[in-house]
Design a protein around this motif. Structure first.
Motif, PDB file in Angstrom:
ATOM      1  N   PRO A   6       0.841  -1.212   0.000  1.00 30.21           N
ATOM      2  CA  PRO A   6       0.000   0.000   0.000  1.00 30.21           C
ATOM      3  C   PRO A   6       0.867   1.251   0.000  1.00 30.21           C
ATOM      4  O   PRO A   6       1.966   1.265   0.577  1.00 30.21           O
ATOM      5  CB  PRO A   6      -0.805  -0.125   1.300  1.00 30.21           C
ATOM      6  CG  PRO A   6      -0.819  -1.591   1.596  1.00 30.21           C
ATOM      7  CD  PRO A   6       0.508  -2.117   1.129  1.00 30.21           C
ATOM      8  N   ILE A   7       0.383   2.294  -0.613  1.00 34.60           N
ATOM      9  CA  ILE A   7       1.155   3.525  -0.733  1.00 34.60           C
ATOM     10  C   ILE A   7       1.457   4.107   0.649  1.00 34.60           C
ATOM     11  O   ILE A   7       0.605   4.106   1.547  1.00 34.60           O
ATOM     12  CB  ILE A   7       0.408   4.545  -1.616  1.00 34.60           C
ATOM     13  CG1 ILE A   7       1.312   5.712  -1.994  1.00 34.60           C
ATOM     14  CG2 ILE A   7      -0.887   5.024  -0.955  1.00 34.60           C
ATOM     15  CD1 ILE A   7       0.755   6.586  -3.109  1.00 34.60           C
ATOM     16  N   ALA A   8       2.673   4.586   0.806  1.00 37.19           N
ATOM     17  CA  ALA A   8       3.084   5.265   2.031  1.00 37.19           C
ATOM     18  C   ALA A   8       2.893   6.770   1.876  1.00 37.19           C
ATOM     19  O   ALA A   8       2.820   7.290   0.759  1.00 37.19           O
ATOM     20  CB  ALA A   8       4.541   4.943   2.361  1.00 37.19           C
ATOM     21  N   GLU A   9       2.829   7.458   2.994  1.00 36.67           N
ATOM     22  CA  GLU A   9       2.521   8.889   2.970  1.00 36.67           C
ATOM     23  C   GLU A   9       3.512   9.683   2.125  1.00 36.67           C
ATOM     24  O   GLU A   9       3.129  10.638   1.452  1.00 36.67           O
ATOM     25  CB  GLU A   9       2.497   9.431   4.401  1.00 36.67           C
ATOM     26  CG  GLU A   9       2.006  10.858   4.523  1.00 36.67           C
ATOM     27  CD  GLU A   9       0.555  11.041   4.061  1.00 36.67           C
ATOM     28  OE1 GLU A   9       0.216  12.165   3.626  1.00 36.67           O
ATOM     29  OE2 GLU A   9      -0.232  10.069   4.117  1.00 36.67           O
ATOM     30  N   HIS A  10       4.766   9.282   2.107  1.00 34.68           N
ATOM     31  CA  HIS A  10       5.775  10.043   1.372  1.00 34.68           C
ATOM     32  C   HIS A  10       5.821   9.692  -0.115  1.00 34.68           C
ATOM     33  O   HIS A  10       6.646  10.242  -0.847  1.00 34.68           O
ATOM     34  CB  HIS A  10       7.166   9.810   1.997  1.00 34.68           C
ATOM     35  CG  HIS A  10       7.678   8.406   1.836  1.00 34.68           C
ATOM     36  ND1 HIS A  10       7.277   7.374   2.659  1.00 34.68           N
ATOM     37  CD2 HIS A  10       8.544   7.854   0.933  1.00 34.68           C
ATOM     38  CE1 HIS A  10       7.876   6.262   2.286  1.00 34.68           C
ATOM     39  NE2 HIS A  10       8.645   6.523   1.226  1.00 34.68           N
ATOM     40  N   GLU A  11       4.928   8.803  -0.582  1.00 37.58           N
ATOM     41  CA  GLU A  11       5.004   8.313  -1.959  1.00 37.58           C
ATOM     42  C   GLU A  11       3.927   8.875  -2.891  1.00 37.58           C
ATOM     43  O   GLU A  11       3.888   8.519  -4.068  1.00 37.58           O
ATOM     44  CB  GLU A  11       4.937   6.783  -1.969  1.00 37.58           C
ATOM     45  CG  GLU A  11       6.148   6.147  -1.307  1.00 37.58           C
ATOM     46  CD  GLU A  11       6.027   4.638  -1.163  1.00 37.58           C
ATOM     47  OE1 GLU A  11       7.077   3.959  -1.204  1.00 37.58           O
ATOM     48  OE2 GLU A  11       4.885   4.135  -0.999  1.00 37.58           O
ATOM     49  N   TRP A  12       3.063   9.743  -2.394  1.00 40.34           N
ATOM     50  CA  TRP A  12       1.982  10.256  -3.235  1.00 40.34           C
ATOM     51  C   TRP A  12       2.520  11.031  -4.440  1.00 40.34           C
ATOM     52  O   TRP A  12       2.002  10.896  -5.553  1.00 40.34           O
ATOM     53  CB  TRP A  12       1.050  11.150  -2.412  1.00 40.34           C
ATOM     54  CG  TRP A  12       0.203  10.400  -1.442  1.00 40.34           C
ATOM     55  CD1 TRP A  12       0.386  10.303  -0.086  1.00 40.34           C
ATOM     56  CD2 TRP A  12      -0.968   9.626  -1.738  1.00 40.34           C
ATOM     57  NE1 TRP A  12      -0.587   9.521   0.473  1.00 40.34           N
ATOM     58  CE2 TRP A  12      -1.433   9.099  -0.505  1.00 40.34           C
ATOM     59  CE3 TRP A  12      -1.658   9.319  -2.895  1.00 40.34           C
ATOM     60  CZ2 TRP A  12      -2.571   8.276  -0.418  1.00 40.34           C
ATOM     61  CZ3 TRP A  12      -2.803   8.511  -2.822  1.00 40.34           C
ATOM     62  CH2 TRP A  12      -3.240   8.001  -1.604  1.00 40.34           C
ATOM     63  N   ASP A  13       3.540  11.840  -4.238  1.00 44.21           N
ATOM     64  CA  ASP A  13       4.083  12.617  -5.362  1.00 44.21           C
ATOM     65  C   ASP A  13       4.663  11.704  -6.440  1.00 44.21           C
ATOM     66  O   ASP A  13       4.445  11.921  -7.640  1.00 44.21           O
ATOM     67  CB  ASP A  13       5.160  13.591  -4.877  1.00 44.21           C
ATOM     68  CG  ASP A  13       4.592  14.775  -4.113  1.00 44.21           C
ATOM     69  OD1 ASP A  13       3.371  15.020  -4.204  1.00 44.21           O
ATOM     70  OD2 ASP A  13       5.362  15.454  -3.417  1.00 44.21           O
ATOM     71  N   ALA A  14       5.394  10.680  -6.033  1.00 41.12           N
ATOM     72  CA  ALA A  14       5.974   9.758  -7.005  1.00 41.12           C
ATOM     73  C   ALA A  14       4.883   9.005  -7.763  1.00 41.12           C
ATOM     74  O   ALA A  14       4.968   8.831  -8.990  1.00 41.12           O
ATOM     75  CB  ALA A  14       6.905   8.771  -6.291  1.00 41.12           C
ATOM     76  N   ALA A  15       3.846   8.572  -7.038  1.00 36.55           N
ATOM     77  CA  ALA A  15       2.748   7.851  -7.686  1.00 36.55           C
ATOM     78  C   ALA A  15       2.031   8.738  -8.690  1.00 36.55           C
ATOM     79  O   ALA A  15       1.730   8.320  -9.819  1.00 36.55           O
ATOM     80  CB  ALA A  15       1.768   7.338  -6.634  1.00 36.55           C
ATOM     81  N   ALA A  16       1.764   9.987  -8.302  1.00 34.37           N
ATOM     82  CA  ALA A  16       1.070  10.913  -9.197  1.00 34.37           C
ATOM     83  C   ALA A  16       1.909  11.217 -10.434  1.00 34.37           C
ATOM     84  O   ALA A  16       1.377  11.336 -11.549  1.00 34.37           O
ATOM     85  CB  ALA A  16       0.720  12.196  -8.460  1.00 34.37           C
ATOM     86  N   ALA A  17       3.224  11.347 -10.258  1.00 35.38           N
ATOM     87  CA  ALA A  17       4.094  11.622 -11.402  1.00 35.38           C
ATOM     88  C   ALA A  17       4.075  10.463 -12.396  1.00 35.38           C
ATOM     89  O   ALA A  17       4.068  10.679 -13.620  1.00 35.38           O
ATOM     90  CB  ALA A  17       5.514  11.891 -10.924  1.00 35.38           C
ATOM     91  N   ILE A  18       4.025   9.235 -11.911  1.00 34.96           N
ATOM     92  CA  ILE A  18       3.976   8.072 -12.802  1.00 34.96           C
ATOM     93  C   ILE A  18       2.642   8.027 -13.538  1.00 34.96           C
ATOM     94  O   ILE A  18       2.592   7.779 -14.750  1.00 34.96           O
ATOM     95  CB  ILE A  18       4.225   6.779 -12.000  1.00 34.96           C
ATOM     96  CG1 ILE A  18       5.685   6.742 -11.531  1.00 34.96           C
ATOM     97  CG2 ILE A  18       3.900   5.545 -12.837  1.00 34.96           C
ATOM     98  CD1 ILE A  18       5.979   5.627 -10.538  1.00 34.96           C
ATOM     99  N   LEU A  19       1.539   8.274 -12.828  1.00 36.92           N
ATOM    100  CA  LEU A  19       0.227   8.284 -13.481  1.00 36.92           C
ATOM    101  C   LEU A  19       0.137   9.398 -14.520  1.00 36.92           C
ATOM    102  O   LEU A  19      -0.414   9.210 -15.611  1.00 36.92           O
ATOM    103  CB  LEU A  19      -0.874   8.441 -12.438  1.00 36.92           C
ATOM    104  CG  LEU A  19      -1.124   7.234 -11.533  1.00 36.92           C
ATOM    105  CD1 LEU A  19      -2.072   7.600 -10.404  1.00 36.92           C
ATOM    106  CD2 LEU A  19      -1.671   6.051 -12.323  1.00 36.92           C
TER     107      LEU A  19
END
Length: 318
Positions: A6-19
Motif C-alpha cells: 500500500p502507498i506510504a505517505e511520502h510516496e503520493w508525489d511519485a505515484a502521481a508523477a507516474i500516473l
C-alpha cells in the motif's frame, strides 16, 4: 526484487508523477491524488492505492476505486502505470497480481481501465490478462491563441436576443444567489443524465458534488459557466486547472433537454474560451465518448484537435 505494498505517505508525489507520465492529458499532483482517495474514504466508497518497489525506488502504481456518478457496489475503476525506465522488469505484472487478488477478495463483478489505443504496451498487457475493450473516448485540445470567435457572432447575437445570458460562478456568488449550491447540483444532475458513458449513470449526491466539484481546489470560478434564460438555468460548462499542468481541463458541458439543439452548448464553450484567454491559458482539453456525436461535432467546429482514442477495457470476474 520487486515488492508491492500500500502507498506510504511520502510516496503520493511519485505515484502521481507516474500516473501523469502515463496519461499526460489527465495530470495529477500528489496532493490531487491523495485528496481524491481521501474523498473516496469520506464518502464510504472502496479504494486502495498500491505501489511497486525495487528497494526504495517507486517503479509503478495501481489503484482501484468506485465511481460515485456510476456507482455499483461490485464494479470498480482502475489505474495502473509503470515509470518508463522501469518497464519490462515485471512491475506491472506484480501490481496487477495484487490488484486482481484485492478485487476478487472484495467479490468484484467487474473493473474498468482506460488505455490509449496507440500505447505500445497497455493494450497487449490488458488483453493478455483477460480485459476486453469496448467504448472509446477522444481527448481533444484547443490552442486558445489561434481561436477566432468572429464566425460565431451571429449565433451569440441570436441567443442574446432570445434572453440567453452566460453567468459565471464568481458572478453568481458575488450577487448572493440564493440556494446556489443546491441549484448548481440540480443543474448538473439534470444535464448529466444523457451523457454517454461506459457504466450507467447514478445520482450524484449533494455531498459528493460539493466536495468533488465546488470543493476542488482546481475549479476556476470565472470559468464555471451557467446559461440562464429568463431565470431558468439551461446549461453549464466548467474548467479546472491542476498544479501539475498549465492546461485547462473541461468538466461537464451539458444542456437541459428543452434547450438542446439551439446553440447553447456552443455559446457556453465560447464563453469558456474567453475565460481561458483572460486566464492566459494556452490550451483547453476536453474528452468525449466516441458516440457523443453532438458534443464531438461542436468541439470539431470550434477547432479542437483529437488525440488517438482511449479505449475502456473491462474485466469480468467469475
Amino acid at each position: 526484487m520487486i515488492t508491492v505494498a500500500p502507498i506510504a505517505e511520502h510516496e503520493w508525489d511519485a505515484a502521481a508523477a507516474i500516473l501523469t507520465g502515463a496519461n499526460p492529458n489527465d495530470p495529477l499532483t500528489g496532493e490531487d491524488l491523495r485528496r481524491q482517495m481521501r474523498e473516496q474514504q469520506d464518502w464510504g466508497y472502496g479504494w486502495a492505492v498500491l505501489v511497486a518497489h525495487e528497494g526504495p525506488e517507486v517503479l509503478g502504481v495501481a489503484a482501484y476505486y468506485q465511481n460515485p456518478g456510476a456507482f455499483h457496489p461490485d464494479r470498480y475503476g482502475l489505474d495502473l502505470a509503470v515509470a518508463p525506465a522501469a518497464q519490462g522488469r515485471g512491475a506491472g505484472a506484480a501490481l496487477w497480481a495484487d490488484l486482481d487478488a484485492a478485487l476478487r477478495a472484495r467479490n468484484a463483478e467487474s473493473a474498468r481501465i482506460l488505455a490509449r489505443e496507440d500505447h505500445p504496451v497497455a493494450p497487449g498487457f490488458l488483453t493478455r490478462r483477460g480485459f476486453t475493450g469496448d467504448r472509446r473516448y477522444f481527448m481533444s485540445a484547443l490552442h486558445v491563441p489561434d481561436f477566432d470567435p468572429a464566425p460565431y457572432a451571429a449565433l451569440e447575437g441570436r441567443l442574446h436576443a432570445r434572453g440567453v445570458r452566460i453567468r459565471s460562478l464568481a458572478e453568481l456568488r458575488e450577487a448572493g444567489t440564493p440556494d446556489l449550491a443546491r441549484r448548481l447540483h440540480a443543474l448538473m444532475s439534470d444535464v448529466r443524465q444523457d451523457v454517454p458513458r461506459a457504466e450507467p449513470a447514478t445520482p450524484l449526491s449533494r455531498e459528493v458534488f460539493e466536495d468533488a466539484i465546488l470543493g476542488d481546489p482546481g475549479l476556476l470560478p470565472d470559468a464555471y459557466l451557467i446559461a440562464e434564460v429568463d431565470g431558468t438555468w439551461a446549461g453549464q460548462t466548467t474548467l479546472f486547472r491542476s498544479d501539475a499542468s498549465p492546461d485547462l481541463l473541461t468538466g461537464l458541458t451539458g444542456v437541459t433537454r428543452p434547450w438542446r439543439g439551439q446553440g447553447i452548448a456552443t455559446a457556453l464553450k465560447l464563453a469558456a474560451i474567453r475565460a481561458a484567454r483572460t486566464l492566459n491559458a494556452t490550451t483547453i482539453r476536453t474528452d468525449n465518448a466516441s458516440d457523443n456525436a453532438p458534443m464531438l461535432a461542436i468541439n470539431d467546429r470550434l477547432g479542437f484537435v483529437r488525440d488517438p482514442a482511449s479505449v475502456s477495457y473491462v474485466i469480468r470476474f467469475g
